[in-house]
Write an enzyme that holds these catalytic residues in place. Structure first.
Site, PDB file in Angstrom:
ATOM      1  N   TYR A   1      41.049  51.563  40.519  1.00  0.00           N
ATOM      2  CA  TYR A   1      40.756  52.822  39.889  1.00  0.00           C
ATOM      3  C   TYR A   1      41.322  54.131  40.536  1.00  0.00           C
ATOM      4  CZ  TYR A   1      37.641  49.671  37.379  1.00  0.00           C
ATOM      5  OH  TYR A   1      37.418  48.470  36.597  1.00  0.00           O
TER       6      TYR A   1
ATOM      7  N   LYS B   1      25.910  35.663  34.374  1.00  0.00           N
ATOM      8  CA  LYS B   1      27.207  34.889  34.025  1.00  0.00           C
ATOM      9  C   LYS B   1      27.536  33.892  35.291  1.00  0.00           C
ATOM     10  CE  LYS B   1      29.472  39.138  31.965  1.00  0.00           C
ATOM     11  NZ  LYS B   1      30.717  39.601  31.718  1.00  0.00           N
TER      12      LYS B   1
ATOM     13  N   ARG C   1      30.509  47.327  33.579  1.00  0.00           N
ATOM     14  CA  ARG C   1      29.776  47.018  32.522  1.00  0.00           C
ATOM     15  C   ARG C   1      29.156  48.186  31.755  1.00  0.00           C
ATOM     16  NH1 ARG C   1      26.754  41.577  35.004  1.00  0.00           N
ATOM     17  NH2 ARG C   1      28.815  40.501  35.242  1.00  0.00           N
TER      18      ARG C   1
ATOM     19  N   SER D   1      34.772  47.906  39.914  1.00  0.00           N
ATOM     20  CA  SER D   1      33.915  49.069  39.913  1.00  0.00           C
ATOM     21  C   SER D   1      33.063  49.677  41.089  1.00  0.00           C
ATOM     22  CB  SER D   1      33.504  49.142  38.434  1.00  0.00           C
ATOM     23  OG  SER D   1      32.560  47.903  38.586  1.00  0.00           O
TER      24      SER D   1
ATOM     25  N   LYS E   1      37.057  34.114  40.197  1.00  0.00           N
ATOM     26  CA  LYS E   1      36.077  35.490  40.004  1.00  0.00           C
ATOM     27  C   LYS E   1      34.697  35.205  40.285  1.00  0.00           C
ATOM     28  CE  LYS E   1      34.782  38.538  36.257  1.00  0.00           C
ATOM     29  NZ  LYS E   1      35.266  39.023  34.792  1.00  0.00           N
TER      30      LYS E   1
ATOM     31  N   LYS F   1      38.473  38.207  42.661  1.00  0.00           N
ATOM     32  CA  LYS F   1      37.791  39.400  42.154  1.00  0.00           C
ATOM     33  C   LYS F   1      36.321  39.057  42.605  1.00  0.00           C
ATOM     34  CE  LYS F   1      36.308  41.468  37.995  1.00  0.00           C
ATOM     35  NZ  LYS F   1      36.607  41.369  36.441  1.00  0.00           N
TER      36      LYS F   1
HETATM   37  C1  PBG Z   1      34.756  41.059  32.065  1.00  0.00           C
HETATM   38  C2  PBG Z   1      35.225  41.712  33.033  1.00  0.00           C
HETATM   39  C3  PBG Z   1      34.563  42.183  33.991  1.00  0.00           C
HETATM   40  C4  PBG Z   1      35.372  43.054  35.003  1.00  0.00           C
HETATM   41  C5  PBG Z   1      36.593  42.986  34.474  1.00  0.00           C
HETATM   42  N1  PBG Z   1      36.507  42.000  33.102  1.00  0.00           N
HETATM   43  C6  PBG Z   1      33.071  42.354  34.178  1.00  0.00           C
HETATM   44  C7  PBG Z   1      32.444  41.092  34.057  1.00  0.00           C
HETATM   45  O1  PBG Z   1      32.591  39.968  34.429  1.00  0.00           O
HETATM   46  O2  PBG Z   1      31.276  41.108  33.952  1.00  0.00           O
HETATM   47  C8  PBG Z   1      34.906  43.751  36.146  1.00  0.00           C
HETATM   48  C9  PBG Z   1      35.879  44.862  36.669  1.00  0.00           C
HETATM   49  C10 PBG Z   1      35.042  46.015  37.628  1.00  0.00           C
HETATM   50  O3  PBG Z   1      33.897  45.770  37.806  1.00  0.00           O
HETATM   51  O4  PBG Z   1      35.949  46.660  37.863  1.00  0.00           O
HETATM   52  N2  PBG Z   1      35.404  39.999  31.403  1.00  0.00           N
END
Ligand code: PBG
Length: 332
Positions: free
Chosen positions: A321, A225, A212, A282, A202, A256
């Site tokens: 989605y 992060k 978010r 997203s 990730k 991801k």
């Molecule tokens: C947080 C989490 C995130 C997503 C899934 N779980 C965002 C992040 O790490 O800030 C992102 C999913 C998306 O953008 O569709 N644990």
């Protein structure tokens, strides 16, 4: 394998493209409803469908409507949905205790879904960010994310989700050692058949912005992060993370975001041959929807093409989605 092509005109590759029948016959990859995991945002209340402005077409649903969505998903042949809670800001604390409350929104939703559609697989998210007052996936102590204390909390969260009936646990936190700790707790807790789909690779990505917003973490997040999510410049590191998570007991792995990391998807599937998933996150969804809504691209075509890319890269499935929309098209 060395691709073979006779010299022209013995080989005319266009022969196989000349009509739909031959094109269908020689197509190498297929997209099926069986490849889809549908991420859904859950919120409190009843009868609520609250649009997420930065994700046109996506709503936050109250539990009753999540159950309806689950029934719809099952009817469409989608094998799994994944729940993400929009937590009441009043429940966000520094100790994130709501994360492992057996009666929290997510756990209530799991129970309601499993009661209504037991055959639909329910995936969860394991990370502290929806419950953390500062929006981070781990505990923040003196401005630093504390790994080992976070893992202990993630284990409690995992057990509460398994107890509620989750089929697939999805750790998205990127702490070290969490998979082994979670696997051990599931084994000794009597949840031997609960699976782990690890967000192994990730990346610290700009593509998570709309998510978010959807879970109400945008305003809360202090800083970035980068001390736990991966550097977009790294590829070999992703393979190490995959290898580690498999060694610790992950049943399936995830890359991801998706589209900008197809090279990683390909290397992971080719190198490990394990169930491999991508998350079309997203921001990827928002870009396609925004361009489609402006009439700049054919939204349906681009949606299907973007998902086929994951199959071609080697992914067994995709969190998207678009899942219900795609399923309706594939079922036509
Ligand atoms: C947080 C989490 C995130 C997503 C899934 N779980 C965002 C992040 O790490 O800030 C992102 C999913 C998306 O953008 O569709 N644990």
């Amino acid at each position: 394998m060395i691709p073979f092509l006779a010299p022209f005109p013995a080989a005319r590759p266009r022969r196989l493209r000349a009509g739909a029948a031959l094109r269908n016959l020689v197509r190498e990859h297929e997209l099926s409803v069986n490849d889809l995991i549908w991420p859904i945002f859950v919120r409190d209340g009843e009868g609520i469908e609250e649009p997420v402005p930065s994700m046109p077409g996506v709503d936050r649903l109250s539990v009753d409507n999540v159950v309806k969505a689950a029934i719809e998903a099952h009817a469409l042949g989608i094998p799994a949905i994944c729940l993400f809670p929009y937590t009441d800001p009043a429940l966000k604390t520094e100790d994130c205790a709501e994360a492992w409350n057996p009666e929290n929104l997510c756990n209530r939703a799991i129970r309601a879904i499993k009661a209504a559609v037991p055959d639909l697989a329910v995936m969860t998210d394991v990370a502290l960010d929806p419950y953390n007052i500062n929006g981070h996936d781990g505990f923040v102590i003196d401005g630093e994310i504390h790994n080992d204390e976070t893992v202990e909390a993630l284990v409690k969260m995992t057990l509460a989700q398994a107890e509620a009936g989750a089929d697939i646990i999805g750790p998205s936190d990127m702490m070290d050692g969490r998979i082994g700790a979670m696997r051990g707790a599931l084994e000794s807790g009597g949840y031997q058949n609960v699976t782990i789909l690890s967000y192994s690779a990730k990346y610290a990505s700009g593509f998570y912005g709309p998510f978010r917003d959807a879970v109400g973490a945008s305003g809360a997040l202090k800083g970035d992060k980068k001390t736990y999510q991966m550097d977009p410049g790294n590829a070999d590191e992703a393979l190490r993370m995959i290898a580690r998570d498999l060694a610790e007991g992950a049943d399936m792995v995830m890359i991801k975001p998706g589209m900008a990391y197809l090279d990683i998807c390909h290397r992971v599937k080719a190198g490990f041959g394990v169930p491999t998933f991508a998350y079309q996150v997203s921001g990827e969804y928002a870009m396609i929807q925004a361009a489609a809504l402006n009439g700049w691209i054919d939204g349906e075509k681009v949606m299907l093409e973007s998902l086929m890319a994951f199959r071609r890269a080697g992914c067994d499935g995709v969190l998207t989605y678009f899942a219900p929309q795609v399923a309706r098209i594939l079922n036509r």
